[in-house]
Design a protein around this motif. Structure first.
Motif, PDB file in Angstrom:
ATOM      1  N   LEU A  33      39.219  89.960  36.357  1.00  0.00           N
ATOM      2  CA  LEU A  33      38.368  90.961  36.994  1.00  0.00           C
ATOM      3  C   LEU A  33      36.886  90.623  36.887  1.00  0.00           C
ATOM      4  N   ARG A  34      36.548  89.711  35.961  1.00  0.00           N
ATOM      5  CA  ARG A  34      35.156  89.234  35.910  1.00  0.00           C
ATOM      6  C   ARG A  34      34.997  87.913  36.648  1.00  0.00           C
ATOM      7  N   HIS A  35      36.020  87.492  37.350  1.00  0.00           N
ATOM      8  CA  HIS A  35      35.910  86.382  38.304  1.00  0.00           C
ATOM      9  C   HIS A  35      35.522  87.020  39.641  1.00  0.00           C
ATOM     10  N   TYR A  36      34.235  87.326  39.747  1.00  0.00           N
ATOM     11  CA  TYR A  36      33.767  88.125  40.877  1.00  0.00           C
ATOM     12  C   TYR A  36      33.759  87.310  42.170  1.00  0.00           C
ATOM     13  N   PRO A  37      33.884  87.985  43.304  1.00  0.00           N
ATOM     14  CA  PRO A  37      33.735  87.271  44.581  1.00  0.00           C
ATOM     15  C   PRO A  37      32.392  86.553  44.650  1.00  0.00           C
ATOM     16  N   ARG A  38      32.404  85.346  45.188  1.00  0.00           N
ATOM     17  CA  ARG A  38      31.163  84.580  45.339  1.00  0.00           C
ATOM     18  C   ARG A  38      30.288  85.217  46.409  1.00  0.00           C
ATOM     19  N   ARG A  39      30.946  85.737  47.432  1.00  0.00           N
ATOM     20  CA  ARG A  39      30.226  86.402  48.522  1.00  0.00           C
ATOM     21  C   ARG A  39      31.226  87.287  49.251  1.00  0.00           C
ATOM     22  N   TYR A  40      30.735  87.988  50.253  1.00  0.00           N
ATOM     23  CA  TYR A  40      31.583  88.891  51.035  1.00  0.00           C
ATOM     24  C   TYR A  40      31.379  88.586  52.513  1.00  0.00           C
ATOM     25  N   ALA A  41      32.474  88.559  53.216  1.00  0.00           N
ATOM     26  CA  ALA A  41      32.401  88.379  54.666  1.00  0.00           C
ATOM     27  C   ALA A  41      32.748  89.703  55.327  1.00  0.00           C
ATOM     28  N   GLU A  42      32.208  89.908  56.496  1.00  0.00           N
ATOM     29  CA  GLU A  42      32.520  91.115  57.253  1.00  0.00           C
ATOM     30  C   GLU A  42      33.316  90.676  58.468  1.00  0.00           C
ATOM     31  N   ARG A  43      34.377  91.420  58.757  1.00  0.00           N
ATOM     32  CA  ARG A  43      35.221  91.034  59.878  1.00  0.00           C
ATOM     33  C   ARG A  43      34.362  90.817  61.125  1.00  0.00           C
ATOM     34  N   GLY A  44      34.559  89.656  61.753  1.00  0.00           N
ATOM     35  CA  GLY A  44      33.782  89.330  62.939  1.00  0.00           C
ATOM     36  C   GLY A  44      32.500  88.569  62.639  1.00  0.00           C
ATOM     37  N   GLU A  45      32.150  88.452  61.344  1.00  0.00           N
ATOM     38  CA  GLU A  45      30.925  87.731  60.972  1.00  0.00           C
ATOM     39  C   GLU A  45      31.321  86.407  60.329  1.00  0.00           C
ATOM     40  N   LEU A  46      31.020  85.284  60.974  1.00  0.00           N
ATOM     41  CA  LEU A  46      31.472  83.983  60.509  1.00  0.00           C
ATOM     42  C   LEU A  46      30.556  83.422  59.423  1.00  0.00           C
ATOM     43  N   THR A  47      31.105  82.525  58.605  1.00  0.00           N
ATOM     44  CA  THR A  47      30.347  81.904  57.513  1.00  0.00           C
ATOM     45  C   THR A  47      29.378  80.861  58.055  1.00  0.00           C
ATOM     46  N   ASP A  48      28.190  80.796  57.474  1.00  0.00           N
ATOM     47  CA  ASP A  48      27.218  79.768  57.831  1.00  0.00           C
ATOM     48  C   ASP A  48      27.669  78.443  57.213  1.00  0.00           C
ATOM     49  N   ILE A  49      28.022  77.481  58.057  1.00  0.00           N
ATOM     50  CA  ILE A  49      28.535  76.197  57.574  1.00  0.00           C
ATOM     51  C   ILE A  49      27.409  75.333  57.005  1.00  0.00           C
ATOM     52  N   HIS A  50      26.189  75.548  57.469  1.00  0.00           N
ATOM     53  CA  HIS A  50      25.052  74.764  56.970  1.00  0.00           C
ATOM     54  C   HIS A  50      24.913  74.939  55.453  1.00  0.00           C
ATOM     55  N   GLY A  51      24.701  73.845  54.746  1.00  0.00           N
ATOM     56  CA  GLY A  51      24.491  73.926  53.294  1.00  0.00           C
ATOM     57  C   GLY A  51      25.738  73.686  52.477  1.00  0.00           C
ATOM     58  N   LEU A  52      26.871  73.378  53.117  1.00  0.00           N
ATOM     59  CA  LEU A  52      28.060  73.032  52.338  1.00  0.00           C
ATOM     60  C   LEU A  52      27.767  71.782  51.516  1.00  0.00           C
ATOM     61  N   GLU A  53      28.356  71.699  50.351  1.00  0.00           N
ATOM     62  CA  GLU A  53      28.063  70.617  49.407  1.00  0.00           C
ATOM     63  C   GLU A  53      29.211  69.634  49.353  1.00  0.00           C
ATOM     64  N   LEU A  54      28.900  68.353  49.481  1.00  0.00           N
ATOM     65  CA  LEU A  54      29.910  67.312  49.371  1.00  0.00           C
ATOM     66  C   LEU A  54      30.580  67.401  48.002  1.00  0.00           C
ATOM     67  N   GLY A  55      31.910  67.455  47.998  1.00  0.00           N
ATOM     68  CA  GLY A  55      32.650  67.510  46.740  1.00  0.00           C
ATOM     69  C   GLY A  55      33.008  68.913  46.285  1.00  0.00           C
TER      70      GLY A  55
END
Length: 717
Positions: A33-55
């Motif tokens: 329960l302390r493994h919190y979500p890293r972020r939250y998405a909203e239905r219909g709102e896509l993730t920003d792919i820019h900034g993904l890290e190699l590895g």
């Protein structure tokens, strides 16, 4: 019903519990329960792919744009290529010998895609990603977390994607019973905090955004209070031992030194010097952090403080993290003092003191001489590594300890310093760091220290230009690097080449990335290749101390053109004639470390040049970090950028210790109000009740959120 301390196998089954423990080190209900979500998405709102890290293991909410199938050339099989998009950037996915997935992966569908980010032909891609598609005709109970308006996206791992973690959380929350809230009800009312049960439910399955924010606020307070209570208890413990007062002595060594200074102190050096002088004159032990840019003049400030103590008949010690730096400091202090530091030598000033060096690898005769000078009080200023605070080193009367680069010392060593005074007194302590950090971070990480910052640079420091060299995209630039080094040497200057690894050890990076470049590999390649004919030296931490000192002396004297080294040169090395630095695999270093390293050039009258060589691809978080270093030489600004670009919890030792991060929600930059309020409250509670006997819940929360190892890391960072 389940409690926070319950183990997971009985609740989730042995197989799932083992997968969580193996992949994410999650073993109890509290861990999960302390493994919190890293972020939250909203239905219909896509993730920003820019900034993904190699590895990294990434999870993105994206739309399928294109799917195609092709045959492998090398062997009989198929590759299913898929392109997903966030509407602005694209990410490729490749499935090997899984052509059957084509019927599910239909262009236009949206879903969560999880996998390790790799590179293929200089393009980021996910190989054989796991995925969860959102389909209108699916049974409602199958994935209710991801059919909600707010979708939690968890830090995941191979074989344990975010939707599997969400399912585990849902199963646990259905049977959770939080018996006692560690935060007293009166404190919750005072700061308008929700109870722990509601906060844990709201962070994972919020009813709306307001519910989520209220839950975050409460859990941030838990983290802030745990850290600040630790520090309040440490501050209370520290002041229980008094210190000896060391007031300014007119006509003493300090006054003589000030009269001889060949330059004017900056306003910052004078102001902070006055603060330290007042601290030293008090019977309350000084615990002050002096932070400032590389070359901002911290050593002069520290030396003036040491002379004030010596004027009172006591000793000052300077602790350095490496023998190279200790020897450098001893030479530097002797040079600055001149005949004021030559007591017992021909031509010494009448009231001179002596600067004595002590390191762990000294020969027996030399070591015995140093120990006698320390115990007799002949040595007014003692310089050394952590060997100085070992039990068998006795001081006549230690009044001040100056610790250079605090993050290299452990909490036990720091505590040992406090017992090195005479009688029941503690020495005053001045901690120096060349890694500037924002005040809010300093207040959290160095919670038991007063903070002073030198922001001005002394007159005469030359500018440093920094350039990122992206050799994966522009391989032709690689040859130009060594041409620039030759040009600097041709002008009579010198250069550093820095590598992340020595080369006689197995690489620590267990990922599928190539091992970091090593000094022992790069040096001969340069010697026999692009830098043939130049005088090249090698320096790293596992060389014998005499060899290290000989190399540094040769480089300082100009007998070497190029020094190929590890980060052993990161602090304290001062060679004004060195004008260029090439940092190989610059992406393997942190922002602050890169800033420290480049501070080794531009120390004379000629501008410095720093080249950051990297194979990191454009658009990754790594390249953003390097671009930040390229864009500014303001260490305080870089430290803020560093925090914004990486997980802040790493500061408190998650990555370094292998443990889960202590700070998961609390932002050291954005939650200044929570940090300040919790600090004041923690101080008030500990003043009234040092052992928190009236607040057993808070005492337990400290133990739960900041265990002993993590608390120790707070003082190492």
């Amino acid at each position: 019903m389940a409690g926070l301390r319950d183990k997971l196998p009985l609740l989730l089954g042995a197989k799932t519990a083992k997968a969580l423990a193996t992949s994410l080190n999650i073993e109890t209900v509290s861990d999960l329960l302390r493994h919190y979500p890293r972020r939250y998405a909203e239905r219909g709102e896509l993730t920003d792919i820019h900034g993904l890290e190699l590895g990294e293991h990434a999870t993105v909410l994206a739309r399928i744009e294109k799917v195609s199938k092709r045959r492998m050339k090398a062997r009989n099989g198929t590759i299913l290529d898929m392109v997903i998009t966030d509407g602005k950037r694209r990410l490729t996915c490749a499935f090997f010998n899984q052509a059957w997935r084509e019927k599910d992966l239909v262009p236009g569908k949206t879903g969560l895609f999880a996998g390790k980010v790799s590179a293929f032909r200089d393009t980021l891609q996910l190989t054989n990603p796991e995925y969860e598609l959102f389909e209108a005709d699916r049974a409602e109970e199958a994935m209710d977390d991801f059919l909600a308006a707010i979708i939690p996206v968890y830090p995941a791992a191979q074989g344990m994607p975010t939707w599997s973690i969400a399912k585990c959380v849902r199963q646990v929350l259905d049977v959770l019973e939080v018996d006692d809230d560690p935060m007293p009800a009166e404190l919750r009312r005072l700061h308008r905090l929700s109870d722990l049960d509601n906060a844990l439910r709201g962070i994972h399955r919020p009813e709306n955004w307001a519910h989520l924010e209220a839950s975050k606020k409460r859990l941030k307070w838990d983290e802030a209070m745990a850290v600040q209570l630790i520090f309040a208890q440490r501050r209370h413990s520290a002041i229980s031992r008094p210190a000896k007062a060391n007031p300014h002595v007119g006509g003493g060594l300090l006054d003589a030194f000030d009269k001889r200074l060949p330059f004017d102190l900056t306003a910052g050096q004078r102001g902070i010097g006055d603060e330290i002088a007042a601290d030293l004159a008090s019977e309350h032990p000084m615990n002050r952090l002096l932070q400032g840019e590389v070359g901002s003049g911290k050593t002069v400030v520290a030396l003036r403080a040491m002379l004030q103590v010596v004027d009172n008949g006591r000793q000052a010690a300077m602790l350095a993290p490496t023998e190279v730096l200790a020897a450098q400091h001893a030479r530097s202090l002797r040079e600055m003092l001149g005949d004021l530091g030559q007591a017992g030598e021909l031509g010494a000033a009448e009231n001179a003191t002596r600067v004595t060096l002590l390191t762990g690898s000294m020969g027996a005769k030399e070591r015995k001489k140093s120990l006698l000078e320390i115990v007799s009080g002949e040595a007014g200023i003692v310089v050394g590594t952590h060997a100085l605070i070992q039990d068998h080193v006795e001081f006549a009367d230690l009044g001040l300890a100056v610790v250079d680069e605090q993050h290299r010392f452990g909490v036990e060593q720091r505590d040992a310093l406090r017992t090195r005074g005479s009688g029941d007194t503690s020495p005053h302590v001045l901690v120096m760091t060349a890694t500037p950090i924002p005040r809010t971070v300093a207040m959290t990480v160095y919670g038991d220290l007063e903070v002073s910052a030198l922001r001005e640079m002394p007159v005469g420091r030359s500018p440093i230009s920094t350039t990122v060299v992206p050799v994966a995209e522009k391989p032709a630039w690689f040859d130009r690097i060594w041409q620039r080094v030759r040009e600097e040497v041709g002008k009579g200057h010198q250069a550093y080449v820095v590598c992340p690894r020595i080369g006689d050890e197995p690489p620590s990076d267990k990922s599928d990335k190539r091992p970091p470049l090593a000094v022992l590999d790069v040096a001969p390649e340069l010697e026999n290749g692009p830098l043939r004919g130049l005088k090249i030296g090698v320096l790293h931490g596992r060389m014998p101390p005499d060899d290290k000192d000989a190399v540094m002396r040769a480089f300082s004297a100009g007998n070497l053109d190029v020094l190929v080294a590890t980060t052993v040169i990161e602090v304290g090395v001062n060679v004004p004639n060195a004008t260029a630095m090439v940092i190989m695999d610059a992406d393997r270093f942190g922002v602050s470390q890169l800033h420290q390293l480049r501070g080794r050039v531009g120390r004379g009258s000629v501008p410095g040049l720093c080249l950051l060589v990297t194979e990191a691809l454009d658009g990754t978080a790594t390249r953003e970090r390097l671009a930040a270093v390229e864009s500014t030489t303001d260490g305080f600004e870089l430290s803020r950028l560093d925090l914004e670009l990486r997980r802040e919890g790493d500061i408190l030792g998650a990555a370094q210790s292998g443990k889960r991060s202590t700070l998961k929600l609390l932002s050291l930059l954005r939650d200044e109000d929570v940090i300040a309020a919790s600090r004041a409250l923690a101080q008030e509670l500990v003043t009234q009740d040092p052992d928190l006997t009236k607040y057993r819940g808070l005492a337990q929360m400290v133990a739960d959120v900041v265990d002993v190892e993590r608390a120790e890391y707070l003082e190492k960072s």
